[in-house]
Design an enzyme around this catalytic site. Structure first.
Site, PDB file in Angstrom:
ATOM      1  N   SER A 109     -31.590  99.594  61.223  1.00 31.00           N
ATOM      2  CA  SER A 109     -30.497 100.474  61.612  1.00 31.00           C
ATOM      3  C   SER A 109     -30.895 101.355  62.784  1.00 31.00           C
ATOM      4  O   SER A 109     -30.085 102.142  63.256  1.00 31.00           O
ATOM      5  CB  SER A 109     -30.076 101.336  60.425  1.00 31.00           C
ATOM      6  OG  SER A 109     -31.179 101.715  59.672  1.00 31.00           O
TER       7      SER A 109
ATOM      8  N   HIS B  31     -27.054  93.919  62.647  1.00 27.25           N
ATOM      9  CA  HIS B  31     -26.968  95.125  61.812  1.00 27.25           C
ATOM     10  C   HIS B  31     -25.654  95.224  61.035  1.00 27.25           C
ATOM     11  O   HIS B  31     -24.592  95.455  61.620  1.00 27.25           O
ATOM     12  CB  HIS B  31     -27.151  96.374  62.697  1.00 27.25           C
ATOM     13  CG  HIS B  31     -27.141  97.642  61.920  1.00 27.25           C
ATOM     14  ND1 HIS B  31     -26.601  98.811  62.394  1.00 27.25           N
ATOM     15  CD2 HIS B  31     -27.606  97.936  60.676  1.00 27.25           C
ATOM     16  CE1 HIS B  31     -26.730  99.755  61.489  1.00 27.25           C
ATOM     17  NE2 HIS B  31     -27.342  99.244  60.428  1.00 27.25           N
TER      18      HIS B  31
ATOM     19  N   GLU C  19     -23.092  95.152  64.050  1.00 28.59           N
ATOM     20  CA  GLU C  19     -23.607  95.455  65.396  1.00 28.59           C
ATOM     21  C   GLU C  19     -24.582  94.356  65.801  1.00 28.59           C
ATOM     22  O   GLU C  19     -25.490  94.027  65.023  1.00 28.59           O
ATOM     23  CB  GLU C  19     -24.378  96.789  65.388  1.00 28.59           C
ATOM     24  CG  GLU C  19     -23.521  98.016  65.540  1.00 28.59           C
ATOM     25  CD  GLU C  19     -24.362  99.292  65.564  1.00 28.59           C
ATOM     26  OE1 GLU C  19     -24.233 100.065  66.523  1.00 28.59           O
ATOM     27  OE2 GLU C  19     -25.135  99.532  64.609  1.00 28.59           O
TER      28      GLU C  19
ATOM     29  N   ASN D 227     -25.145 104.450  64.051  1.00 27.34           N
ATOM     30  CA  ASN D 227     -26.034 105.491  63.519  1.00 27.34           C
ATOM     31  C   ASN D 227     -26.356 106.589  64.518  1.00 27.34           C
ATOM     32  O   ASN D 227     -26.708 107.697  64.128  1.00 27.34           O
ATOM     33  CB  ASN D 227     -27.317 104.863  62.982  1.00 27.34           C
ATOM     34  CG  ASN D 227     -27.057 104.207  61.644  1.00 27.34           C
ATOM     35  OD1 ASN D 227     -26.294 104.724  60.836  1.00 27.34           O
ATOM     36  ND2 ASN D 227     -27.672 103.066  61.401  1.00 27.34           N
TER      37      ASN D 227
HETATM   38  N1  CAA Z   1     -18.777  94.208  47.010  1.00 20.10           N
HETATM   39  C1  CAA Z   1     -17.522  93.736  47.030  1.00 20.10           C
HETATM   40  N2  CAA Z   1     -16.430  94.555  47.048  1.00 20.10           N
HETATM   41  C2  CAA Z   1     -16.642  95.882  47.021  1.00 20.10           C
HETATM   42  C3  CAA Z   1     -17.940  96.434  47.003  1.00 20.10           C
HETATM   43  C4  CAA Z   1     -19.039  95.544  47.007  1.00 20.10           C
HETATM   44  N3  CAA Z   1     -20.310  95.987  47.022  1.00 20.10           N
HETATM   45  N4  CAA Z   1     -17.832  97.796  46.997  1.00 20.10           N
HETATM   46  C5  CAA Z   1     -16.508  98.073  47.008  1.00 20.10           C
HETATM   47  N5  CAA Z   1     -15.785  96.914  47.038  1.00 20.10           N
HETATM   48  C6  CAA Z   1     -14.343  96.779  47.153  1.00 20.10           C
HETATM   49  C7  CAA Z   1     -13.591  97.183  45.925  1.00 20.10           C
HETATM   50  O1  CAA Z   1     -13.456  96.108  45.029  1.00 20.10           O
HETATM   51  C8  CAA Z   1     -12.248  97.609  46.499  1.00 20.10           C
HETATM   52  O2  CAA Z   1     -11.439  96.463  46.766  1.00 20.10           O
HETATM   53  P1  CAA Z   1      -9.824  96.601  46.950  1.00 20.10           P
HETATM   54  O3  CAA Z   1      -9.583  97.355  48.224  1.00 20.10           O
HETATM   55  O4  CAA Z   1      -9.379  95.180  47.020  1.00 20.10           O
HETATM   56  O5  CAA Z   1      -9.340  97.320  45.733  1.00 20.10           O
HETATM   57  C9  CAA Z   1     -12.628  98.230  47.821  1.00 20.10           C
HETATM   58  O6  CAA Z   1     -13.907  97.685  48.157  1.00 20.10           O
HETATM   59  C10 CAA Z   1     -12.689  99.717  47.730  1.00 20.10           C
HETATM   60  O7  CAA Z   1     -13.605 100.080  46.672  1.00 20.10           O
HETATM   61  P2  CAA Z   1     -13.287 101.098  45.489  1.00 20.10           P
HETATM   62  O8  CAA Z   1     -11.821 101.098  45.184  1.00 20.10           O
HETATM   63  O9  CAA Z   1     -14.261 100.853  44.400  1.00 20.10           O
HETATM   64  O10 CAA Z   1     -13.731 102.480  46.049  1.00 20.10           O
HETATM   65  P3  CAA Z   1     -13.272 103.262  47.311  1.00 20.10           P
HETATM   66  O11 CAA Z   1     -11.833 103.068  47.628  1.00 20.10           O
HETATM   67  O12 CAA Z   1     -13.778 104.610  47.048  1.00 20.10           O
HETATM   68  O13 CAA Z   1     -14.091 102.603  48.510  1.00 20.10           O
HETATM   69  C11 CAA Z   1     -15.956 102.345  49.881  1.00 20.10           C
HETATM   70  C12 CAA Z   1     -15.461 102.443  48.451  1.00 20.10           C
HETATM   71  C13 CAA Z   1     -15.442 101.066  50.526  1.00 20.10           C
HETATM   72  C14 CAA Z   1     -17.482 102.282  49.791  1.00 20.10           C
HETATM   73  C15 CAA Z   1     -15.429 103.587  50.697  1.00 20.10           C
HETATM   74  O14 CAA Z   1     -15.735 104.755  50.012  1.00 20.10           O
HETATM   75  C16 CAA Z   1     -15.991 103.663  52.088  1.00 20.10           C
HETATM   76  O15 CAA Z   1     -15.550 102.994  53.002  1.00 20.10           O
HETATM   77  N6  CAA Z   1     -17.028 104.538  52.272  1.00 20.10           N
HETATM   78  C17 CAA Z   1     -17.708 104.698  53.535  1.00 20.10           C
HETATM   79  C18 CAA Z   1     -18.682 103.590  53.741  1.00 20.10           C
HETATM   80  C19 CAA Z   1     -19.428 103.704  55.019  1.00 20.10           C
HETATM   81  O16 CAA Z   1     -19.241 104.590  55.834  1.00 20.10           O
HETATM   82  N7  CAA Z   1     -20.340 102.758  55.227  1.00 20.10           N
HETATM   83  C20 CAA Z   1     -21.170 102.735  56.393  1.00 20.10           C
HETATM   84  C21 CAA Z   1     -22.448 103.416  56.060  1.00 20.10           C
HETATM   85  S1  CAA Z   1     -23.488 103.447  57.473  1.00 20.10           S
HETATM   86  C22 CAA Z   1     -24.299 102.028  57.411  1.00 20.10           C
HETATM   87  O17 CAA Z   1     -24.206 101.229  56.522  1.00 20.10           O
HETATM   88  C23 CAA Z   1     -25.186 101.808  58.553  1.00 20.10           C
HETATM   89  C24 CAA Z   1     -26.583 102.164  58.339  1.00 20.10           C
HETATM   90  O18 CAA Z   1     -27.417 101.557  58.979  1.00 20.10           O
HETATM   91  C25 CAA Z   1     -27.031 103.271  57.493  1.00 20.10           C
END
Ligand code: CAA
Length: 291
Positions: free
Chosen positions: A119, A140, A152, A190
């Site tokens: 990342s 990424h 990315e 990031n």
């Molecule tokens: N596998 C498959 N499906 C998943 C899943 C997984 N691991 N996690 C969640 N889902 C699905 C759920 O089944 C749900 O599907 P539907 O839309 O069909 O109902 C959907 O994703 C949404 O999940 P939830 O309803 O359980 O929960 P939510 O609405 O609170 O969403 C989330 C969860 C998608 C994680 C949301 O909170 C979100 O987008 N959060 C921000 C995530 C983010 O910013 N990620 C980037 C981080 S930075 C990074 O990764 C880079 C790095 O290098 C650090």
């Protein structure tokens, strides 16, 4: 280049998500880790997440079964060498990643493309320690991998066009969207996201807000799906700190200095969801703020 078989190194939350989406898209996947426990946990997470997608009607049971059948696991790094594309998703520490690429090198096919899911670490520097900097790049994914649309793609200084095109084609086959980023510390997502998370920790450290008020402010006031502290726990506080250190060292600008409170949580081993405690305590029924 026709990519059919993909090696994934590291079966943590990123590695298991990458294996999941690759297998679902039809690639054969060899998933490697140094711990059998991590491999077992990864397979059960993949099964759970595929089943979750099936229960939402996004895929059917036949696709779940076919995806699971395409994943094999191994404790032997050499098994990953005989693939068309390797995605390294081990711990975010340069020495660990370098050692993996060094150990893997004698087992690679001549055409194998090497990539890292890092990342923040320099792709050019990682590539320079291998025998194929022209066939090395950054790949990424975002967490959770099955849900997030973006990948990315980062070219090192030596990455050739055929390598970039082959990786781009894989992203398209996954049904995801590629953003091309230059190889500077933390790339695009990031570079922007981590200073925001770090600033949220400063806001907590300076007593401007509590964990709850900071997260609620950004969820309800800026329409973010998660508050920054909840997101930090989700990513892992050790990873957040490692990325801030790469920004601070790599760009030599004090605006990227990691918040001492973030360092303290990491020193305590409170790394977020994966250790059940971070800015929230996850050991009970519902997450409880720790400050
Ligand atoms: N596998 C498959 N499906 C998943 C899943 C997984 N691991 N996690 C969640 N889902 C699905 C759920 O089944 C749900 O599907 P539907 O839309 O069909 O109902 C959907 O994703 C949404 O999940 P939830 O309803 O359980 O929960 P939510 O609405 O609170 O969403 C989330 C969860 C998608 C994680 C949301 O909170 C979100 O987008 N959060 C921000 C995530 C983010 O910013 N990620 C980037 C981080 S930075 C990074 O990764 C880079 C790095 O290098 C650090």
């Amino acid at each position: 280049m026709d990519i059919q078989k993909i090696g994934v190194i590291g079966a943590g939350q990123m590695g298991n998500g990458i294996a999941h989406v690759m297998a679902l898209a039809g690639y054969d996947v060899v998933l490697n880790d140094i711990s059998q426990q991590a491999l077992d946990a990864a397979l059960s997470a993949i099964q759970k997440n595929l089943t979750r997608q099936a229960s939402k009607g996004k895929i059917d049971q036949a696709e779940v079964d076919a995806a699971l059948a395409r994943i094999s696991t191994t404790l032997t790094l050499a098994d990953v060498g005989k693939t068309d594309l390797v995605i390294e998703a081990a711990t975010e520490r340069e020495t660990v990643k370098q050692a993996i690429f060094e150990d893997l090198q004698p087992h690679l096919l001549p055409h194998t493309i090497l990539t890292s899911n890092t990342s923040s670490i320099s792709i050019t520097r990682l590539a320079s320690r291998t025998d194929r900097p022209e066939r090395f790049m950054g790949f990424h994914f975002m967490n959770p991998v099955p849900v997030m649309q973006l990948v990315e793609l980062i070219r090192g200084i030596a990455t050739d066009e055929a390598t970039f095109s082959a990786c781009h084609a894989v992203v398209e086959k996954l049904g995801k969207t590629a953003a091309s980023a230059e190889d500077f510390p933390a790339f695009i997502v990031n570079r922007i996201l981590m200073p925001m998370i770090n600033e949220a920790v400063y806001t907590l450290y300076e007593g401007v807000g509590s964990v709850k008020s900071i997260d609620e402010s950004m969820k309800l006031g800026a329409n973010h799906p998660m508050g920054p502290l909840e997101l930090a726990d989700f990513i892992g506080l050790d990873t957040c700190l490692a990325i801030m250190n790469v920004l601070h060292d790599g760009l030599a600008d004090t605006k990227y200095r990691p918040c001492p409170l973030l360092t303290k949580y990491v020193e305590a081993g409170w790394l977020g969801r994966k250790t059940q405690r971070g800015f929230y305590d996850y050991r009970g029924e519902v997450p409880v703020p720790t400050r």
